[in-house]
Design a protein around this motif. Structure first.
Motif, PDB file in Angstrom:
ATOM      1  N   GLY A 136       0.821  -1.207   0.000  1.00 55.27           N
ATOM      2  CA  GLY A 136       0.000   0.000   0.000  1.00 55.27           C
ATOM      3  C   GLY A 136       0.857   1.260   0.000  1.00 55.27           C
ATOM      4  O   GLY A 136       0.350   2.350   0.229  1.00 55.27           O
ATOM      5  N   LYS A 137       2.151   1.104  -0.275  1.00 53.57           N
ATOM      6  CA  LYS A 137       3.036   2.285  -0.292  1.00 53.57           C
ATOM      7  C   LYS A 137       3.370   2.641  -1.750  1.00 53.57           C
ATOM      8  O   LYS A 137       3.223   1.834  -2.643  1.00 53.57           O
ATOM      9  CB  LYS A 137       4.291   1.993   0.541  1.00 53.57           C
ATOM     10  N   LYS A 138       3.832   3.882  -1.947  1.00 52.89           N
ATOM     11  CA  LYS A 138       3.843   4.410  -3.314  1.00 52.89           C
ATOM     12  C   LYS A 138       5.224   4.566  -3.953  1.00 52.89           C
ATOM     13  O   LYS A 138       5.327   4.832  -5.139  1.00 52.89           O
ATOM     14  CB  LYS A 138       3.170   5.789  -3.312  1.00 52.89           C
ATOM     15  N   ARG A 139       6.264   4.457  -3.166  1.00 51.11           N
ATOM     16  CA  ARG A 139       7.576   4.775  -3.750  1.00 51.11           C
ATOM     17  C   ARG A 139       8.458   3.536  -3.954  1.00 51.11           C
ATOM     18  O   ARG A 139       8.392   2.589  -3.173  1.00 51.11           O
ATOM     19  CB  ARG A 139       8.371   5.722  -2.852  1.00 51.11           C
ATOM     20  N   THR A 140       9.309   3.675  -4.959  1.00 51.34           N
ATOM     21  CA  THR A 140      10.281   2.630  -5.263  1.00 51.34           C
ATOM     22  C   THR A 140      11.674   3.217  -5.080  1.00 51.34           C
ATOM     23  O   THR A 140      11.896   4.370  -5.463  1.00 51.34           O
ATOM     24  CB  THR A 140      10.131   2.199  -6.741  1.00 51.34           C
ATOM     25  N   VAL A 141      12.562   2.445  -4.517  1.00 53.48           N
ATOM     26  CA  VAL A 141      13.954   2.902  -4.421  1.00 53.48           C
ATOM     27  C   VAL A 141      14.809   2.121  -5.411  1.00 53.48           C
ATOM     28  O   VAL A 141      14.728   0.896  -5.495  1.00 53.48           O
ATOM     29  CB  VAL A 141      14.505   2.717  -2.988  1.00 53.48           C
ATOM     30  N   VAL A 142      15.587   2.878  -6.188  1.00 54.00           N
ATOM     31  CA  VAL A 142      16.621   2.253  -7.025  1.00 54.00           C
ATOM     32  C   VAL A 142      17.953   2.892  -6.620  1.00 54.00           C
ATOM     33  O   VAL A 142      17.968   3.951  -5.988  1.00 54.00           O
ATOM     34  CB  VAL A 142      16.367   2.471  -8.540  1.00 54.00           C
ATOM     35  N   PHE A 143      19.038   2.253  -7.007  1.00 49.98           N
ATOM     36  CA  PHE A 143      20.346   2.814  -6.648  1.00 49.98           C
ATOM     37  C   PHE A 143      21.025   3.431  -7.868  1.00 49.98           C
ATOM     38  O   PHE A 143      20.810   2.988  -9.008  1.00 49.98           O
ATOM     39  CB  PHE A 143      21.221   1.744  -6.009  1.00 49.98           C
ATOM     40  N   ASP A 166       6.998   5.749   3.145  1.00 45.81           N
ATOM     41  CA  ASP A 166       6.299   5.588   1.861  1.00 45.81           C
ATOM     42  C   ASP A 166       7.015   4.647   0.891  1.00 45.81           C
ATOM     43  O   ASP A 166       6.677   4.583  -0.281  1.00 45.81           O
ATOM     44  CB  ASP A 166       6.120   6.972   1.207  1.00 45.81           C
ATOM     45  N   ILE A 167       8.018   3.933   1.376  1.00 47.95           N
ATOM     46  CA  ILE A 167       8.808   3.113   0.446  1.00 47.95           C
ATOM     47  C   ILE A 167       8.277   1.676   0.384  1.00 47.95           C
ATOM     48  O   ILE A 167       8.275   0.948   1.372  1.00 47.95           O
ATOM     49  CB  ILE A 167      10.298   3.139   0.835  1.00 47.95           C
ATOM     50  N   ALA A 168       7.812   1.318  -0.808  1.00 44.98           N
ATOM     51  CA  ALA A 168       7.226  -0.017  -1.004  1.00 44.98           C
ATOM     52  C   ALA A 168       8.308  -1.065  -1.253  1.00 44.98           C
ATOM     53  O   ALA A 168       8.229  -2.185  -0.761  1.00 44.98           O
ATOM     54  CB  ALA A 168       6.268   0.017  -2.194  1.00 44.98           C
ATOM     55  N   CYS A 169       9.302  -0.688  -2.058  1.00 47.00           N
ATOM     56  CA  CYS A 169      10.293  -1.706  -2.423  1.00 47.00           C
ATOM     57  C   CYS A 169      11.636  -1.081  -2.770  1.00 47.00           C
ATOM     58  O   CYS A 169      11.725   0.093  -3.107  1.00 47.00           O
ATOM     59  CB  CYS A 169       9.802  -2.531  -3.608  1.00 47.00           C
ATOM     60  N   VAL A 170      12.647  -1.925  -2.653  1.00 49.67           N
ATOM     61  CA  VAL A 170      14.003  -1.537  -3.027  1.00 49.67           C
ATOM     62  C   VAL A 170      14.471  -2.508  -4.091  1.00 49.67           C
ATOM     63  O   VAL A 170      14.391  -3.729  -3.911  1.00 49.67           O
ATOM     64  CB  VAL A 170      14.951  -1.638  -1.808  1.00 49.67           C
ATOM     65  N   LEU A 171      14.928  -1.943  -5.208  1.00 47.15           N
ATOM     66  CA  LEU A 171      15.444  -2.794  -6.278  1.00 47.15           C
ATOM     67  C   LEU A 171      16.966  -2.857  -6.188  1.00 47.15           C
ATOM     68  O   LEU A 171      17.628  -1.815  -6.172  1.00 47.15           O
ATOM     69  CB  LEU A 171      15.075  -2.199  -7.632  1.00 47.15           C
ATOM     70  N   VAL A 172      17.488  -4.069  -6.144  1.00 43.29           N
ATOM     71  CA  VAL A 172      18.946  -4.231  -6.100  1.00 43.29           C
ATOM     72  C   VAL A 172      19.390  -4.944  -7.364  1.00 43.29           C
ATOM     73  O   VAL A 172      18.875  -6.018  -7.684  1.00 43.29           O
ATOM     74  CB  VAL A 172      19.365  -5.109  -4.889  1.00 43.29           C
ATOM     75  N   ASN A 173      20.312  -4.318  -8.084  1.00 43.65           N
ATOM     76  CA  ASN A 173      20.941  -5.014  -9.202  1.00 43.65           C
ATOM     77  C   ASN A 173      22.353  -5.379  -8.741  1.00 43.65           C
ATOM     78  O   ASN A 173      23.238  -4.524  -8.694  1.00 43.65           O
ATOM     79  CB  ASN A 173      20.995  -4.092 -10.425  1.00 43.65           C
ATOM     80  N   PRO A 174      22.580  -6.634  -8.396  1.00 51.85           N
ATOM     81  CA  PRO A 174      23.855  -7.003  -7.770  1.00 51.85           C
ATOM     82  C   PRO A 174      25.064  -6.832  -8.681  1.00 51.85           C
ATOM     83  O   PRO A 174      26.199  -6.864  -8.215  1.00 51.85           O
ATOM     84  CB  PRO A 174      23.657  -8.479  -7.381  1.00 51.85           C
ATOM     85  N   LEU A 175      24.810  -6.571  -9.960  1.00 56.56           N
ATOM     86  CA  LEU A 175      25.906  -6.261 -10.875  1.00 56.56           C
ATOM     87  C   LEU A 175      26.634  -5.006 -10.412  1.00 56.56           C
ATOM     88  O   LEU A 175      27.824  -4.809 -10.673  1.00 56.56           O
ATOM     89  CB  LEU A 175      25.328  -6.050 -12.279  1.00 56.56           C
ATOM     90  N   GLN A 176      25.907  -4.148  -9.696  1.00 56.25           N
ATOM     91  CA  GLN A 176      26.479  -2.896  -9.207  1.00 56.25           C
ATOM     92  C   GLN A 176      27.571  -3.114  -8.158  1.00 56.25           C
ATOM     93  O   GLN A 176      28.275  -2.182  -7.806  1.00 56.25           O
ATOM     94  CB  GLN A 176      25.383  -1.996  -8.641  1.00 56.25           C
ATOM     95  N   ALA A 177      27.700  -4.351  -7.683  1.00 56.96           N
ATOM     96  CA  ALA A 177      28.802  -4.641  -6.763  1.00 56.96           C
ATOM     97  C   ALA A 177      30.137  -4.299  -7.421  1.00 56.96           C
ATOM     98  O   ALA A 177      31.103  -3.949  -6.752  1.00 56.96           O
ATOM     99  CB  ALA A 177      28.788  -6.115  -6.361  1.00 56.96           C
ATOM    100  N   LEU A 178      30.152  -4.374  -8.754  1.00 60.02           N
ATOM    101  CA  LEU A 178      31.382  -4.069  -9.491  1.00 60.02           C
ATOM    102  C   LEU A 178      31.677  -2.577  -9.530  1.00 60.02           C
ATOM    103  O   LEU A 178      32.824  -2.172  -9.638  1.00 60.02           O
ATOM    104  CB  LEU A 178      31.242  -4.555 -10.935  1.00 60.02           C
ATOM    105  N   ASN A 179      30.635  -1.783  -9.524  1.00 65.36           N
ATOM    106  CA  ASN A 179      30.827  -0.330  -9.619  1.00 65.36           C
ATOM    107  C   ASN A 179      29.704   0.403  -8.921  1.00 65.36           C
ATOM    108  O   ASN A 179      28.862   1.020  -9.578  1.00 65.36           O
ATOM    109  CB  ASN A 179      30.941   0.116 -11.075  1.00 65.36           C
TER     110      ASN A 179
END
Ligand SMILES: Cc1ncc(COP(=O)(O)O)c(C=O)c1O
Length: 235
Positions: free
Chosen positions: A60-67, A110-123
């Motif tokens: 029921g929350k509206k925001r998405t977090v990306v890095f 208000d944060i519904a989810c956090v998207l992690v792309n583990p490829l970012q471990a490289l940079n």
């Protein structure tokens, strides 16, 4: 009757008249991801769209977090910045591997989810490695597995505490790091995981694996409140 076919019939309402192999693949994906249910889509982008929509629906929350620097497909809902003509108001782009980010996650409601792309471990926080990027042959790829593991575990802890859905986007890395993907490699269990690319061996596919309660497309007490997802080739 062949057991696979019987199982397929049982699942008919959900999967339609598909080959029994789908059952085997679904079981394997559940095993690999450590999650309860699987849905099939046409691309990595669609898998991410689905995971994010479900996270918003259930929390029921509206925001998405990306890095910073992370790519999660071309959908304007998760692709703030260049190349997206729509101004995105519901996405926060935060610093990866940062205590400031942990503080934001801890304090905002208000944060519904956090998207992690583990490829970012490289940079971390840098431009994402991508299919169209020229990489000099003399580069020395390096990443700090321990530091990235600590980061992911801290993120996991806060997501659990704050009812934020942790989505591991494994579309790019797939199973390159380990059989169980980045989750196994870094020892972190996400609430939802997306796969794509090589999963289809060259055929178009995207997959979402998730906890049963997050994969549900309707509310028990409000059956008309559905989380719509459909596509000719989705299931
Ligand atoms: C991490 C990640 N997520 C999502 C996508 C989007 O997948 P697709 O190109 O299949 O739509 C990509 C594509 O490169 C990706 O690397």
């Amino acid at each position: 009757m062949d057991e696979g076919i019987a199982q397929t019939r049982e699942l008919g309402a959900a999967l339609g008249p598909y080959h029994p192999l789908i059952i085997n693949n679904t079981d394997k994906l559940k095993d690999i991801s450590g999650l309860d249910e699987v849905s099939y889509h046409m691309s990595g982008t669609e898998a991410v769209m689905q995971a994010v929509r479900l996270a918003h629906y259930h929390t029921g929350k509206k925001r998405t977090v990306v890095f910073c620097g992370a790519y999660h497909g071309w959908w304007d809902g998760v692709q703030p910045g260049i190349g997206n003509p729509r101004k995105v108001h519901d996405v926060y782009t935060l610093k990866e591997m940062s205590n400031d980010t942990l503080r934001v996650l801890k304090t905002r409601k208000d944060i519904a989810c956090v998207l992690v792309n583990p490829l970012q471990a490289l940079n971390p926080n840098g431009g994402s490695s991508s299919d169209s990027m020229l990489i000099a042959s003399d580069r020395s790829a390096h990443f700090d597995k321990e530091a990235y593991t600590v980061w992911l575990k801290a993120l996991r802890e806060i997501c659990t505490k704050k009812n934020i859905v942790m989505i591991m986007d494994e579309v790019f890395l797939g199973f390159r790091l380990a059989k169980g993907g980045a989750q196994e490699y870094f020892g972190v269990q996400a609430d939802m995981v997306t796969y794509g690319k090589t999963l289809g061996g060259g055929l178009p596919v995207g997959v979402v694996c998730g906890k049963a309660e997050l994969m549900k497309r309707y509310k028990e007490h409000k059956p008309t409140d559905i989380c719509f997802a459909r596509g000719t080739f989705n299931a």
